[in-house]
Design a protein around this motif. Structure first.
Motif, PDB file in Angstrom:
ATOM      1  N   ALA A  65      37.848  46.381  41.453  1.00 33.54           N
ATOM      2  CA  ALA A  65      38.779  45.805  42.419  1.00 33.54           C
ATOM      3  C   ALA A  65      38.806  44.296  42.170  1.00 33.54           C
ATOM      4  CB  ALA A  65      38.335  46.103  43.844  1.00 33.54           C
ATOM      5  N   ILE A  66      39.986  43.769  41.894  1.00 34.28           N
ATOM      6  CA  ILE A  66      40.125  42.348  41.564  1.00 34.28           C
ATOM      7  C   ILE A  66      41.063  41.708  42.574  1.00 34.28           C
ATOM      8  CG2 ILE A  66      40.907  40.682  39.849  1.00 34.28           C
ATOM      9  CD1 ILE A  66      40.257  42.829  37.710  1.00 34.28           C
ATOM     10  N   GLN A  67      40.611  40.605  43.157  1.00 35.39           N
ATOM     11  CA  GLN A  67      41.431  39.834  44.087  1.00 35.39           C
ATOM     12  C   GLN A  67      41.098  38.363  43.918  1.00 35.39           C
ATOM     13  OE1 GLN A  67      43.914  40.899  46.236  1.00 35.39           O
ATOM     14  NE2 GLN A  67      44.297  38.724  46.484  1.00 35.39           N
ATOM     15  N   ALA A  68      42.071  37.607  43.437  1.00 30.86           N
ATOM     16  CA  ALA A  68      41.917  36.160  43.227  1.00 30.86           C
ATOM     17  C   ALA A  68      40.718  35.885  42.319  1.00 30.86           C
ATOM     18  CB  ALA A  68      41.834  35.438  44.553  1.00 30.86           C
ATOM     19  N   THR A  69      39.643  35.326  42.841  1.00 26.65           N
ATOM     20  CA  THR A  69      38.479  34.987  42.016  1.00 26.65           C
ATOM     21  C   THR A  69      37.298  35.923  42.264  1.00 26.65           C
ATOM     22  OG1 THR A  69      37.679  33.414  43.665  1.00 26.65           O
ATOM     23  CG2 THR A  69      39.129  32.540  41.949  1.00 26.65           C
ATOM     24  N   LEU A  70      37.572  37.100  42.822  1.00 29.61           N
ATOM     25  CA  LEU A  70      36.502  38.043  43.132  1.00 29.61           C
ATOM     26  C   LEU A  70      36.708  39.377  42.416  1.00 29.61           C
ATOM     27  CD1 LEU A  70      36.232  37.459  46.974  1.00 29.61           C
ATOM     28  CD2 LEU A  70      34.776  36.501  45.185  1.00 29.61           C
ATOM     29  N   LEU A  71      35.584  39.970  42.037  1.00 34.54           N
ATOM     30  CA  LEU A  71      35.577  41.288  41.413  1.00 34.54           C
ATOM     31  C   LEU A  71      34.558  42.150  42.140  1.00 34.54           C
ATOM     32  CD1 LEU A  71      35.981  43.379  39.040  1.00 34.54           C
ATOM     33  CD2 LEU A  71      34.112  42.174  37.895  1.00 34.54           C
TER      34      LEU A  71
END
Length: 154
Positions: A65-71
């Protein structure tokens, strides 16, 4: 006429609520610059570039799951559904995982020291850079010198 007034009132109230939440820091309305990279990805194939072996994971449940600068890495079938989190950098068609951690808030999200915990997700190092070979709508291909990972967007 009543319907238009009610609709306009709802739209204004929604807008005011969104502005209030954003100004209080409760909701972040900034959008990511990641484009198609953001989303929930199912890892479907892992190819070894060193020995030519391909592993079909289409029936397995390994997710990025990838969102902006987070995985977030997650599989309900692996290690009792344990989750792993990391900051990422996405620039010049390269996705870099930075300091992968166990998602255990009560323990301060400890840094992963044993990469065997995340190897089923195609990750072999705590900090690792993938070349983005393909990123088209619902499909993504990432590679390192050792592996090629193919994903389908959920």
């Amino acid at each position: 006429m009543k319907r238009i007034i009610i609709s306009m009132g709802f739209a204004v109230l929604t807008c005011i609520t969104a502005i209030s939440l954003n100004s209080c820091g409760l909701v972040d309305f900034d959008h990511s610059e990641n484009g198609n990279l953001d989303g929930y990805w199912h890892l479907v194939t892992v190819d070894s570039l060193t020995n030519g072996v391909s592993t079909d994971l289409g029936e397995k449940r390994y997710f990025w799951a990838i969102q902006a600068t987070l995985l977030e890495l997650y599989s309900p079938d692996w290690l009792g559904g344990q989750r792993f989190v990391s900051r990422i950098s996405y620039q010049d068609n390269r996705l870099t995982i930075i300091e992968l951690r166990n998602d255990k808030r009560e323990e301060g999200d400890p840094v992963i020291e044993n990469v065997d915990k995340v190897s089923p997700f195609g990750v072999n190092n705590v900090t690792e850079t993938f070349q983005v070979e393909e990123l088209l709508g619902r499909s993504m291909t990432l590679s390192t010198t050792e592996l090629r990972l193919r994903f389908k967007k959920m």
